[in-house]
Design an enzyme around this catalytic site. Structure first.
Site, PDB file in Angstrom:
ATOM      1  N   LYS A 185       0.841  -1.207   0.000  1.00 53.71           N
ATOM      2  CA  LYS A 185       0.000   0.000   0.000  1.00 53.71           C
ATOM      3  C   LYS A 185       0.876   1.257   0.000  1.00 53.71           C
ATOM      4  O   LYS A 185       0.598   2.215  -0.718  1.00 53.71           O
ATOM      5  CB  LYS A 185      -0.965  -0.039   1.207  1.00 53.71           C
ATOM      6  N   GLN A 230      -4.731  -1.946   9.551  1.00 54.67           N
ATOM      7  CA  GLN A 230      -4.560  -3.252   8.909  1.00 54.67           C
ATOM      8  C   GLN A 230      -5.171  -4.341   9.794  1.00 54.67           C
ATOM      9  O   GLN A 230      -4.825  -4.476  10.966  1.00 54.67           O
ATOM     10  CB  GLN A 230      -3.058  -3.514   8.665  1.00 54.67           C
ATOM     11  N   ASP A 249     -11.021   2.706   4.194  1.00 56.32           N
ATOM     12  CA  ASP A 249     -11.252   1.257   4.093  1.00 56.32           C
ATOM     13  C   ASP A 249     -12.746   0.929   4.026  1.00 56.32           C
ATOM     14  O   ASP A 249     -13.130  -0.172   3.626  1.00 56.32           O
ATOM     15  CB  ASP A 249     -10.640   0.558   5.319  1.00 56.32           C
TER      16      ASP A 249
END
Ligand code: NAD
Length: 278
Positions: free
Chosen positions: A49, A93, A116
């Site tokens: 990322k 994450q 997200d």
């Protein structure tokens, strides 16, 4: 003749376009990633990322928290990032270590920075048909379908898996795009029969080579979200070699859905910067 849905090529194209758009905007979007503990797979995803950020002109800040941290400690980091006007997107994450209350962490992210798309408000907006940030994997799949001009409206779509990050938002996005959607899961009775009705079959189960030709309608579009290890190799949920001849289009693993997830995260981060509230 089957079409291989080349997520790697489409993501490359999207990233190039995004780089141009970011350059023209005069903005310098910034993404913060938060990783708790040293899980090697999570570390690898976060590295990928950050690399994508660098490529398109998004600044990235990586925050690493020790694996034995408390929920409170992680919440403090989220609060600091929420308040930091230089940060446009926050990505935590997952999965988080067992002692951490994942729901509390996800809910603590400011919705304007929830790139997200896992915050209950983001998921609620998606369910209402007015998404702000849709989760990156299913949104990336919708982009892939669009890029290959695969008709979704009116299609019978079957999603295998009902997780918050993939299955459920996938079903919502397909519904919003006027597909007729069925969600299957571990308690579904006669899964093969359900799957076999799909014009568009999305598998997000996480079991290597689970989907075999008997479960796929001839001519179906097969989207394989699964990432599994089999004999030291990375494979999807779909037995690609066996299924590809009966499908009209299919994603490979690797090189299908995965790159689309990362490209979409970059797009969501730019959108967060572009629509920033004062
Ligand atoms: P998850 O474990 O949260 O969910 C799995 C789902 O599969 C559950 O809803 C469960 O009910 C269903 N399931 C399990 N066994 C089943 C069975 N026998 N029949 C029918 N349904 C069954 O997983 P997830 O986070 O949704 O991820 C799924 C897979 O996708 C994993 O392999 C994961 O690594 C991969 N993934 C890939 C990407 C990407 O970018 N390519 C992103 C996220 C997840």
């Amino acid at each position: 003749m089957v079409t291989i849905l080349d997520g790697k090529a489409v993501s490359e194209k999207r990233l190039e376009l995004l780089k141009e758009a970011i350059g023209e905007s005069g903005l310098y979007p910034r993404l913060a990633t938060v990783i708790v503990g040293g899980d090697p797979a999570s570390q690898m995803y976060v590295r990928m990322k950050h690399r994508a950020c660098e490529r398109v002109g998004i600044g990235s800040v990586g925050i690493e928290i020790p694996g034995d941290a408390t929920t409170q400690k992680v919440l403090e980091t989220i609060t600091r990032l929420n308040e930091d006007a230089d940060i446009n997107g926050i990505l935590v994450q997952l999965p988080l270590p067992k002692q951490i209350d994942t729901d509390r962490i996800i809910s603590a992210v400011r919705t304007e920075k929830d790139v997200d798309g896992f915050h209950p408000t983001s998921l609620g907006l998606l369910m209402s048909g007015k998404p702000r940030f849709a989760p990156c994997t299913p949104k990336g799949i919708m982009t892939l379908l669009e890029e290959y001009k695969i008709p979704v409206a009116g299609a019978r779509a079957v999603v295998a898996g009902r997780s918050i990050d993939v299955g459920r938002p996938m079903a919502a996005l397909l519904t919003n795009a006027d597909a007729t959607v069925t969600i299957c899961h571990s308690k579904t009775r006669d899964l093969p029969a359900e799957l076999k009705r799909a014009d568009i079959l999305v598998s997000a189960i996480g079991k290597a080579h689970f989907i075999t030709p008997e479960m796929v309608k001839p001519g179906a579009v097969v989207i394989d979200v699964g990432i599994n290890q089999l004999d030291g190799k990375l494979v999807g949920d779909v037995d690609f070699a066996a299924v590809k001849d009966s499908a009209s289009a299919i994603t490979p693993v690797p090189g299908g859905v995965g790159p689309m997830t990362i490209a979409t995260l970059m797009e969501n981060t730019f959108a967060a910067a572009a629509t920033r509230m004062p």
